[in-house]
Design an enzyme around this catalytic site. Structure first.
Site, mmCIF file in Angstrom:
data_model
loop_
_atom_site.group_PDB
_atom_site.id
_atom_site.type_symbol
_atom_site.label_atom_id
_atom_site.label_comp_id
_atom_site.label_asym_id
_atom_site.label_seq_id
_atom_site.Cartn_x
_atom_site.Cartn_y
_atom_site.Cartn_z
ATOM 1 N N ASP A 61 61.046 -48.660 8.842
ATOM 2 C CA ASP A 61 59.953 -48.756 7.877
ATOM 3 C C ASP A 61 58.673 -48.249 8.539
ATOM 4 O OD1 ASP A 61 61.777 -49.865 6.200
ATOM 5 O OD2 ASP A 61 60.826 -51.836 6.067
ATOM 6 N N HIS A 207 61.295 -50.788 12.802
ATOM 7 C CA HIS A 207 59.982 -50.304 12.372
ATOM 8 C C HIS A 207 59.533 -49.199 13.315
ATOM 9 C CE1 HIS A 207 60.336 -54.225 10.451
ATOM 10 N NE2 HIS A 207 59.481 -53.787 9.553
#
Length: 255
Positions: A61, A207
């Site tokens: 992400d 992430h």
């Protein structure tokens, strides 16, 4: 009087029989109807694999920061792994060159909303605008329109899932969370969390700007490849034809 008594008994029997039938209808038929009508809509958490296959997907992400993006691209390239990056539209605005490099390196660039709001607090119109605005930004740079979306904060309900699918997109969750964003995480803890929880068909969540993710990534890819896992982008992992999703969020092909 005798005749009346007989008729009363017969009528009572008829009433009892009707009551029994109505009870069966009330108990059985509405249960199936309600169960169908209230079945929860779920995103895809993982994908059922044929026996012996060990395909998995690693995803990132991207909402804040981009300092480690080039390093992630380098490590993934070293292992010949293509990942899926779910990007926020505002991140695309700030780091268009990073988006371009991700696409040029063969990674998928998918949708993580435009401003990273809680979708469950948005109207359908607001959700659709968030999705399409981010799609437009990604397509303008990569030439490809996203087909997958990850909800900000992993926050969803029936309305949010239906909104995504109304655009012929698939909402994607995860079955293995690296928790790399936590302040208490270390490269070693990220590694073991992923390696210990991985399974065939898993979608791994990381992430792009977490402190220790690059340090953990090389060993994650080395270890899991050594265990026979094959990494593919999320769009190649999920079922493209008819499918079902069970209560755990596992997607399965309809044979």
């Amino acid at each position: 009087m005798k005749v009346l008594v007989i008729r009363k008994k017969v009528w009572t029997g008829v009433i009892c029989a009707l009551a029994a039938v109505l009870m069966l209808v009330a108990v059985n038929i509405p249960t199936s109807v309600v169960a169908s009508a209230t079945k929860r809509q779920l995103p895809i958490y993982c994908v059922e694999q044929p026996e012996g296959e060990k395909k998995i997907a690693i995803s990132f992400d991207a909402a804040w920061g981009a300092d480690d993006t080039d390093r992630l691209i380098e490590i993934l390239g070293k292992h010949h792994v293509h990942a899926t990056f779910f990007v926020v539209g505002q991140w695309v605005d700030s780091y268009p060159e990073e988006v371009k490099r991700l696409a040029e390196a063969g990674h998928e660039v998918m949708n993580h909303s435009n401003t990273h709001p809680h979708f469950t607090e948005c109207t359908t119109e607001e959700m659709l605008k968030e999705i399409e605005t981010c799609n437009d930004k990604v397509e303008a740079i990569t030439g490809k329109r996203p087909t997958l979306l990850r909800f900000p904060y992993g926050d969803y309900n029936d309305d949010t899932v239906n909104a995504v699918r109304s655009l012929d997109m698939e909402p994607i969750q995860w079955s293995v969370d690296s928790l790399d964003w936590k302040d208490t995480s270390t490269a070693d803890s990220i590694l073991h969390r992923v390696v210990d929880k991985v399974h065939p068909g898993a979608i791994i969540l990381c992430h792009n700007d977490a402190k220790y993710t690059p340090d953990a990534l090389d060993e994650i890819l080395t270890t899991l490849t050594g265990e026979g896992y094959t990494f593919v982008p999320v769009s190649e992992l999920i079922v493209q034809g008819d499918y079902t999703i069970d209560h755990t969020g596992m997607q399965s092909a309809v044979s």
